[in-house]
Scaffold this motif. Structure first.
Motif, mmCIF file in Angstrom:
data_model
loop_
_atom_site.group_PDB
_atom_site.id
_atom_site.type_symbol
_atom_site.label_atom_id
_atom_site.label_comp_id
_atom_site.label_asym_id
_atom_site.label_seq_id
_atom_site.Cartn_x
_atom_site.Cartn_y
_atom_site.Cartn_z
ATOM 1 N N ASP A 8 0.810 -1.209 0.000
ATOM 2 C CA ASP A 8 0.000 0.000 0.000
ATOM 3 C C ASP A 8 0.850 1.269 0.000
ATOM 4 O O ASP A 8 0.334 2.365 0.232
ATOM 5 N N SER A 9 2.148 1.146 -0.273
ATOM 6 C CA SER A 9 3.026 2.319 -0.283
ATOM 7 C C SER A 9 2.871 3.111 -1.574
ATOM 8 O O SER A 9 2.538 2.567 -2.627
ATOM 9 N N ARG A 10 3.151 4.399 -1.455
ATOM 10 C CA ARG A 10 3.102 5.312 -2.597
ATOM 11 C C ARG A 10 4.275 6.279 -2.477
ATOM 12 O O ARG A 10 4.898 6.412 -1.433
ATOM 13 N N MET A 11 4.522 7.011 -3.554
ATOM 14 C CA MET A 11 5.477 8.108 -3.521
ATOM 15 C C MET A 11 4.887 9.247 -4.336
ATOM 16 O O MET A 11 4.616 9.093 -5.532
ATOM 17 N N GLY A 12 4.661 10.389 -3.690
ATOM 18 C CA GLY A 12 4.080 11.524 -4.371
ATOM 19 C C GLY A 12 5.027 12.122 -5.404
ATOM 20 O O GLY A 12 6.240 11.877 -5.408
ATOM 21 N N MET A 13 4.481 12.923 -6.294
ATOM 22 C CA MET A 13 5.281 13.559 -7.329
ATOM 23 C C MET A 13 6.284 14.533 -6.694
ATOM 24 O O MET A 13 5.925 15.379 -5.873
ATOM 25 N N HIS A 14 7.542 14.397 -7.071
ATOM 26 C CA HIS A 14 8.614 15.191 -6.494
ATOM 27 C C HIS A 14 9.752 15.298 -7.488
ATOM 28 O O HIS A 14 9.783 14.590 -8.496
ATOM 29 N N GLY A 35 6.876 12.806 -15.130
ATOM 30 C CA GLY A 35 6.178 13.999 -15.567
ATOM 31 C C GLY A 35 7.055 15.023 -16.260
ATOM 32 O O GLY A 35 8.001 14.692 -16.978
ATOM 33 N N ASN A 36 6.763 16.282 -15.996
ATOM 34 C CA ASN A 36 7.444 17.400 -16.642
ATOM 35 C C ASN A 36 8.238 18.191 -15.603
ATOM 36 O O ASN A 36 8.188 17.898 -14.416
ATOM 37 N N THR A 37 8.958 19.197 -16.066
ATOM 38 C CA THR A 37 9.831 19.960 -15.172
ATOM 39 C C THR A 37 9.151 21.198 -14.589
ATOM 40 O O THR A 37 9.775 21.934 -13.821
ATOM 41 N N VAL A 38 7.874 21.420 -14.912
ATOM 42 C CA VAL A 38 7.193 22.648 -14.504
ATOM 43 C C VAL A 38 6.257 22.436 -13.325
ATOM 44 O O VAL A 38 6.201 23.238 -12.395
ATOM 45 N N SER A 39 5.499 21.329 -13.338
ATOM 46 C CA SER A 39 4.499 21.112 -12.298
ATOM 47 C C SER A 39 4.348 19.624 -12.019
ATOM 48 O O SER A 39 4.853 18.779 -12.769
ATOM 49 N N ARG A 40 3.595 19.321 -10.952
ATOM 50 C CA ARG A 40 3.336 17.925 -10.598
ATOM 51 C C ARG A 40 2.211 17.315 -11.440
ATOM 52 O O ARG A 40 1.949 16.116 -11.343
ATOM 53 N N GLY A 41 1.548 18.120 -12.226
ATOM 54 C CA GLY A 41 0.430 17.638 -13.019
ATOM 55 C C GLY A 41 0.838 17.204 -14.414
ATOM 56 O O GLY A 41 2.010 16.978 -14.708
ATOM 57 N N ARG A 52 16.254 15.776 -16.185
ATOM 58 C CA ARG A 52 16.890 15.566 -14.882
ATOM 59 C C ARG A 52 16.052 16.090 -13.719
ATOM 60 O O ARG A 52 16.023 15.475 -12.632
ATOM 61 N N LEU A 53 15.360 17.202 -13.896
ATOM 62 C CA LEU A 53 14.567 17.782 -12.815
ATOM 63 C C LEU A 53 13.066 17.601 -13.033
ATOM 64 O O LEU A 53 12.256 18.370 -12.496
ATOM 65 N N ALA A 54 12.698 16.588 -13.780
ATOM 66 C CA ALA A 54 11.275 16.312 -13.983
ATOM 67 C C ALA A 54 10.644 15.759 -12.709
ATOM 68 O O ALA A 54 11.287 15.024 -11.941
ATOM 69 N N PHE A 55 9.396 16.111 -12.460
ATOM 70 C CA PHE A 55 8.639 15.525 -11.360
ATOM 71 C C PHE A 55 8.342 14.061 -11.676
ATOM 72 O O PHE A 55 8.067 13.694 -12.830
ATOM 73 N N HIS A 56 8.380 13.218 -10.647
ATOM 74 C CA HIS A 56 8.121 11.795 -10.837
ATOM 75 C C HIS A 56 7.629 11.205 -9.525
ATOM 76 O O HIS A 56 7.837 11.778 -8.453
#
Length: 224
Positions: free
Chosen positions: A131-137, A162-168, A189-193
Motif C-alpha cells: 500500500d506504499s506510494r510516492m508523491g510527485m517530487h 512527468g514534466n519539469t514545470v508542475s506535478r500535473g 533531470r529535474l522532472a517531477f516523478h
C-alpha cells in the motif's frame, strides 16, 4: 514476464528519460537484494521518513554515501538514530556508470552524461509495501546534473514520469518490473516523478522479496 507475446523494448519515454527492461538478471537481482538487507540493518538502517509538515512517507528508506532527509543531505542519520551513514560501495557506483552508458545507447546525449571525475556517491534505497506510494517530487538537492539511475527489485510498480514545470500533466506512466532500469538526465533531470501504485504479489517468485525495493543512485556534487 516470461512468455509474453511482445517482449518489452528499450525506449526513451520522455526527453532524457530511458527505460531499459530486464537490465538486471536474476542472479544480480538476488545479489542486490542481499546487499539491501545488510544496508537496512542498524545503525543508520531502514527508517520512516517524516516530512516537515508532520506527515510520514509510506515508503521506508535507508541511505548510502550521504543521508537524505527532507530536504537536504547530511553525513549522519539526522532524522533517524543519528549514526554515521553507511559508505557508498564502489561496485554500486560502477553499476551506475554502466547504467548511464547503456541508457546513452538508447537516447544518446539526451540522457545525460557523467562529467570527468564524477562518480555516483549517494544511494537512496526505498522499500515499498503493497500500500506504499510516492508523491510527485523532483530530485533537486544535488548540485550535480548527472543522470539519476533507478533500479527496481520485487513487485511491479506504476512509475509516473512527468514534466519539469508542475506535478500535473503532462506525464507518462511506465510499468517498472523487477530488474528494470530507469535513467533520467539531460532535459529530464529535474522532472517531477512518483509511484502512484505498487502491484502486490507480482515480483519474481525466486527472488524471495515481498514488496518492492527501489535503489536510486545520484551524484551529489556537494564536496567533502
Amino acid at each position: 514476464m516470461d512468455g509474453e507475446l511482445f517482449p518489452r523494448e528499450r525506449a526513451e519515454v520522455a526527453p532524457g528519460a530511458v527505460h531499459l527492461p530486464d537490465w538486471l538478471g536474476p542472479r544480480r537481482q538476488r545479489e542486490l537484494l542481499a546487499a539491501c538487507r545488510e544496508w537496512a540493518r542498524p545503525p543508520a538502517g531502514l527508517r520512516t521518513v517524516r516530512t516537515p509538515g508532520g506527515g510520514t512517507m509510506t515508503a521506508r528508506q535507508v541511505c548510502l554515501g550521504l543521508h537524505w532527509y527532507p530536504y537536504g543531505y547530511a553525513r549522519t542519520a539526522v532524522d533517524g538514530d543519528g549514526a554515521p551513514v553507511k559508505p557508498m560501495p564502489g561496485w554500486l557506483a560502477e553499476l551506475g556508470r554502466r547504467a548511464v552508458a547503456d541508457a546513452g545507447d538508447v537516447a544518446g546525449a539526451a540522457a545525460g552524461t557523467l562529467e570527468p571525475g564524477e562518480e555516483y556517491d549517494i544511494a537512496l534505497v526505498n522499500f515499498y509495501g503493497g500500500d506504499s506510494r510516492m508523491g510527485m517530487h523532483r530530485d533537486a538537492e544535488e548540485r550535480s546534473t548527472a543522470p539519476v539511475v533507478s533500479l527496481s527489485l520485487g513487485d511491479t510498480c506504476l512509475f509516473r514520469f512527468g514534466n519539469t514545470v508542475s506535478r500535473g500533466r503532462p506525464y507518462r506512466d511506465v510499468e517498472l518490473r523487477s530488474g528494470d532500469l530507469f535513467v533520467f538526465g539531460g532535459p529530464g533531470r529535474l522532472a517531477f516523478h512518483g509511484v502512484p501504485k505498487v502491484l502486490p504479489g507480482t515480483g519474481p517468485p525466486g527472488l524471495g522479496l515481498t514488496g518492492r525495493l527501489n535503489i536510486t543512485l545520484r551524484v551529489g556534487g556537494l564536496g567533502p
